[in-house]
Design an enzyme around this catalytic site. Structure first.
Site, mmCIF file in Angstrom:
data_model
loop_
_atom_site.group_PDB
_atom_site.id
_atom_site.type_symbol
_atom_site.label_atom_id
_atom_site.label_comp_id
_atom_site.label_asym_id
_atom_site.label_seq_id
_atom_site.Cartn_x
_atom_site.Cartn_y
_atom_site.Cartn_z
ATOM 1 N N GLU A 141 0.825 -1.205 0.000
ATOM 2 C CA GLU A 141 0.000 0.000 0.000
ATOM 3 C C GLU A 141 0.863 1.261 0.000
ATOM 4 O O GLU A 141 1.599 1.512 0.960
ATOM 5 C CB GLU A 141 -0.897 0.031 1.238
ATOM 6 C CG GLU A 141 -1.752 1.295 1.328
ATOM 7 C CD GLU A 141 -2.460 1.438 2.666
ATOM 8 O OE1 GLU A 141 -3.480 2.152 2.706
ATOM 9 O OE2 GLU A 141 -1.994 0.863 3.665
ATOM 10 N N GLU A 238 -11.735 2.795 6.295
ATOM 11 C CA GLU A 238 -10.624 3.206 7.143
ATOM 12 C C GLU A 238 -10.702 4.719 7.358
ATOM 13 O O GLU A 238 -9.886 5.496 6.857
ATOM 14 C CB GLU A 238 -9.283 2.811 6.518
ATOM 15 C CG GLU A 238 -8.127 2.920 7.519
ATOM 16 C CD GLU A 238 -6.788 2.558 6.921
ATOM 17 O OE1 GLU A 238 -6.021 1.850 7.584
ATOM 18 O OE2 GLU A 238 -6.511 2.980 5.788
#
Length: 266
Positions: A141, A238
């Site tokens: 990521e 998130e």
């Protein structure tokens, strides 16, 4: 319709960690993710998933000493033994929870440093190989430098190039829309181009990282685009709720199932 996973590190923080599983299920989520489970035995986490019929969508491999400021170990040349130990520890939790996606954090290092780059590639190869033996995908990521200054993997092109170059069957991209917008923008075109290598998606508003209901991004459009692109993975929520977690779930009324909407409306 996207399948949403509640991020229990940021959401439902009104409850103790293990109780967040119950709260997420009661609010209508069928999947969860979080940064790290390692403060609790894998059996305890698995029990909460089982009793709430929740799917474990994702969690991170051990990041080193988080309290001391470490944000992953993969790009740190002298920490390979710790990386290997962390992979084994994470696999214990993945086996207990049935999780098939783990994220390897790169750490704080200079992306132009040859030693850091070699260390990162070595760690990715090792982690992907071990995870493949257990049928688990490894995710990378890119993270923006505003939220995490000095993070090694801070560019989507770098991540894309590495994944394509290594060509490992279980190495995938973790596409955090929040980080993508801050780093590069052009979210929709990037989703269309990168979809074949995307293993997980995360969302939040930009720039405040709150509920995905306003600010810079048109999330209803992006959710429709994910459906059009045939994305079948989870979308991790998130984000940091502005106020109460449940009170902030109104953004999902047009996207969640009727029973979820009823919970949100109360």
């Amino acid at each position: 319709m996207p399948a949403f996973a509640a991020n229990l590190t940021m959401m439902f923080t009104e409850w103790a960690f293990l109780d967040r599983f119950d709260a997420a299920a009661e609010a209508g989520f069928t999947a969860v993710e979080y940064l790290f489970p390692y403060d609790h035995p894998p059996e305890a986490v698995a029990a909460r998933l089982e009793r709430n019929r929740l799917t474990q969508a994702l969690f991170n491999l051990p990041p080193g000493d988080w309290a001391a400021g470490e944000r992953g170990l993969a790009a740190l040349p002298d920490r390979f033994d710790a990386v290997k130990a962390g992979v084994e520890r994470a696999l214990d939790y993945a086996g207990a929870t049935g999780c098939t996606r783990l994220h390897l954090m790169a750490g704080l290092a200079d992306r132009t440093d040859p030693a850091a780059r070699a260390s990162y590639v070595r760690a990715v190869r090792h982690a992907a190989g071990r995870l493949a033996e257990q049928g688990v995908d490894l995710l990378l990521e890119p993270i923006n430098g505003r939220d995490m200054p000095g993070y090694f993997l801070n560019d989507f092109t770098e991540a894309e190039t590495l994944i394509a170059t290594l060509d490992l069957p279980n190495l995938r991209l973790q596409f955090d829309v929040y980080h993508r917008q801050i780093l590069h923008g052009d979210v929709t075109m990037a989703l269309r181009r990168l979809m074949p290598m995307i293993g997980h998606i995360q969302i939040a508003s930009v720039p405040s990282r709150h509920e995905p209901d306003g600010e810079e991004l048109n999330y209803p459009f992006l959710f429709t685009e994910l459906d059009r692109l045939g994305y079948a993975g989870f979308v991790g929520c998130e984000y940091r709720p502005r106020a109460g977690t449940v009170e902030g779930l109104g953004w999902g009324l047009g996207w969640l199932t009727p029973n979820r909407a009823a919970v949100i409306r109360g």
